[in-house]
Structure formats: C-alpha cells, structure tokens
Design an enzyme around this catalytic site. Structure first.
Site, PDB file in Angstrom:
ATOM      1  N   THR A  93       0.839  -1.201   0.000  1.00 56.43           N
ATOM      2  CA  THR A  93       0.000   0.000   0.000  1.00 56.43           C
ATOM      3  C   THR A  93       0.871   1.246   0.000  1.00 56.43           C
ATOM      4  OG1 THR A  93      -1.537   1.376   1.268  1.00 56.43           O
ATOM      5  CG2 THR A  93      -0.307  -0.237   2.524  1.00 56.43           C
ATOM      6  N   ASP A 136      -0.092   3.875   1.153  1.00 53.37           N
ATOM      7  CA  ASP A 136      -0.497   4.621   2.354  1.00 53.37           C
ATOM      8  C   ASP A 136       0.320   4.267   3.591  1.00 53.37           C
ATOM      9  OD1 ASP A 136      -2.598   6.003   1.075  1.00 53.37           O
ATOM     10  OD2 ASP A 136      -3.883   4.249   1.243  1.00 53.37           O
TER      11      ASP A 136
END
Length: 358
Positions: free
Chosen positions: A134, A136
């Site tokens: 990810t 993020d």
C-alpha cells in the site's frame, strides 16, 4: 510438488512485480519441485478460475517494472459474504478453486482490505501468507509497506515542481496527496517537499488557523506558500459529525471536485491570496519502484518463500526495526496504522514551523 498460488489485490503500486519476483526467485532457489499459479485480477481470478501456471522466466526482468503483470481489481471485503450477480457464494468459490488446483499455499499481495480477506480465507481453513502492499503505509504490524517510498518520491517531486511556479507568481499552492483515512504519505511528502502547511486526516484542521498561518507568512515577507493536503483531510467541524452526517453533507456540496478545491476556495475568501490547486492523483501509483522499494520487496518476497518452505502459514510478512518479521494475520486484519498527533515526527515538523491547521 509444492503448488503455490499468488495474486495482487486492490490498488496497484510500483513494487508489486518486484515483490512477486522476490517470492518466485526464492521459491525456485529453495525448492527443486515447485509450481506457481498466478491469479488474474486479484481475488476475481481466484473466484472465477482465471489463472495461468507461471514459468520461472516470468519472474525475470520485472524488478523495475511498475504495476502488476497479473492485473488487479478491488473486491471489497464487506461484500465478500454477499453472492455475486449470479448468486455465487464468493468465499466458497475461492475455496473451491484453491482445492481444485491442489494449492499448498496462497500468497496475497495487498493492503488492508485484501489482508482482511486473506484472514477470512485463513479462518476458512486455507493456507495463506500476506505481503504488505500500500502506498499509504497504513498496515498495522509493519513499519513499512512496499509502494510507500516510491509514492513519497513522486508526491515530493510534485511539490518540488510547484515551488518554482509558486515563487514566480507569489501564489498559495495546494498539492493534494493520496490518502483517504491515513496521512503518512502526505506527511512524509510534505516534510520532504518543504511544505509550509500539512493537513492530514488524523489532525482535523481549523480553516481559520490555516488562513492565519498564511497571513503571518505574507506579513513576514514570504512571497508564496505550499500546502500539502491529504485527500481525506477533514475540518474540525466535520470531524464532529457522524459518518452518515458527513456523507449527507458531502452530497449537498457537489461544487468542489475534492477537498483541496474546497480548502482553496475558503482560503481565498479568508485571505484574499491567489490560490491554485494541483492533484497528482494516480501518478503517485505509477512508474518504476524506487531503489528502497526494490530492496524491501525482494526481502519481503524472499521471507514469504522461506515461510512456505517451512510450512508456516497464516502470517503477514512485515518489517520491524529493519528486520523481516511474521505477524499473525488475525492481528493485522481490520487494523490501520494511523499517524498519532503526538508522534515524534509531528512534533519535529512543528519545531521547524510546519503548521497542521490546529
């Protein structure tokens, strides 16, 4: 023969191929008799038997290739227990494919939602290993996820490029960075790019305070300002609303394409300063993985292969203090690694004058 399934699920990123390469090369190095089956378009391929047997050759030459050679798709975890349009039980379909192919293990490259589904399959009796993908960097249990540093580099470059035009025209520039729920990407890119104000979901902002900070910069003779805004940044007023109330409010405010445009309009009203918005968007997921991610992906993939060799299943492979570790999937599933407002990185950013809209 050891038979291993592999899939890439959720949003793409720069290091999916590099991580698959780590898994494949290590498996072929460690085992004399192994077959790797790649599922196309993530869990979709596992549900609908869309796959192919991967040759050893497919794992060569993909270290620097972005995206995913297997393709990916989003299969929301909350809909996994819902039948498809033809009434098919998705979970049973995945289990059926796994058993039909005689898999010894399924390797899942994905983020939070993907790992929740991986844990669901583990609970259903399948042997699963997760790998943390990810941009993020919000997966609980690991210090770092692959794809994050590459995305930081791109978002930082966007801010760097904005500096010259902002300085030339004496404007306020807002750069909207990806991150709906968690602000790690915006925080790192904002600091690395020299942003004056950073707005992230974990620290609800006061637009009056943001305007005040911009006015102070102007009064101090600063000709321009850069604001790094996470796409999930939220005002203090909205943070007090329920999710249902926020959704209702958002539906009524269709005139703003995204939060950056809303913040920009309010800043212009409050300060009279000229504001421009830049949204790098999916550029942050694209291109080749940076060297850091290539190394990280290789290490994580190799560690996954080691666990398969030892038949240690039900884990997410992560990194702690620069060492690869295994974390039980049930501990990871459903947990997000948020930015704490009291984190040292926030305190240190404040020490150099970065404002967080408080």
């Amino acid at each position: 023969m050891k038979k291993v399934g592999i899939l890439t699920s959720g949003g793409d990123c720069q290091s999916l191929n590099a991580t698959m390469r780590g898994v494949g090369k290590a498996l072929y190095h460690l085992m004399e008799d192994v077959e790797i089956i790649g599922f196309h378009k993530g869990y979709y391929g596992l549900m609908y038997e869309d796959y192919h047997v991967m040759s050893e050759k497919e794992f060569s030459g993909i270290l620097i290739e972005g995206g995913t050679i297997l393709g990916t798709s989003r299969q929301p975890f909350k809909k996994m227990r819902e039948p498809d349009e033809n009434g098919m039980d998705k979970v049973e379909a995945m289990k059926r494919t796994y058993k039909k192919l005689g898999l010894d293990c399924l390797v899942v490259l994905g983020g939070n939602g993907s790992q929740k589904t991986a844990n669901l399959l583990r609970e259903e009796g399948l042997h699963v290993i997760g790998l943390p993908k990810t941009i993020d960097n919000d997966l609980w249990g690991t210090d770092m996820t692959f794809g994050f540093q590459s995305a930081v580099n791109i978002a930082t470059n966007a801010i760097d490029c904005i500096h010259t035009t902002a300085a030339s025209h004496g404007r306020v520039f807002i750069v909207e960075v990806m991150g709906h729920k968690v602000g790690w990407l915006t925080l790192h890119a904002g600091i690395a790019g020299g942003a004056d104000i950073i707005l992230i979901p974990e620290i609800p902002y006061d637009i009056e305070k943001v305007a005040e900070a911009l006015k102070k910069r102007e009064q101090a003779g600063k000709q321009f300002s850069i604001i790094a805004v996470a796409e999930g940044a939220i005002s203090k007023e909205d943070a007090m609303l329920t999710k249902k109330e926020r959704k209702k409010k958002k539906e009524k405010q269709e005139k703003y394409p995204s939060i950056a445009y809303e913040i920009g309009a309010k800043i212009q009203d409050l300060t009279g300063q000229e504001v421009r918005v830049t949204v790098p968007g999916h550029m942050q997921r694209g291109g080749s993985p940076c060297p850091y991610d290539r190394v990280l992906s290789t290490r994580l993939g190799a560690m996954a292969a080691k666990l398969i060799l030892k038949e240690e299943y039900g884990y997410l492979v992560g990194v702690k203090n620069n060492e690869t570790v295994k974390i039980p999937l049930e501990e990871v599933a459903g947990k997000l690694k948020m930015v704490s407002p009291d984190a040292s990185i926030i305190k240190e950013a404040k020490l150099i004058g970065i404002n967080f809209g408080e």
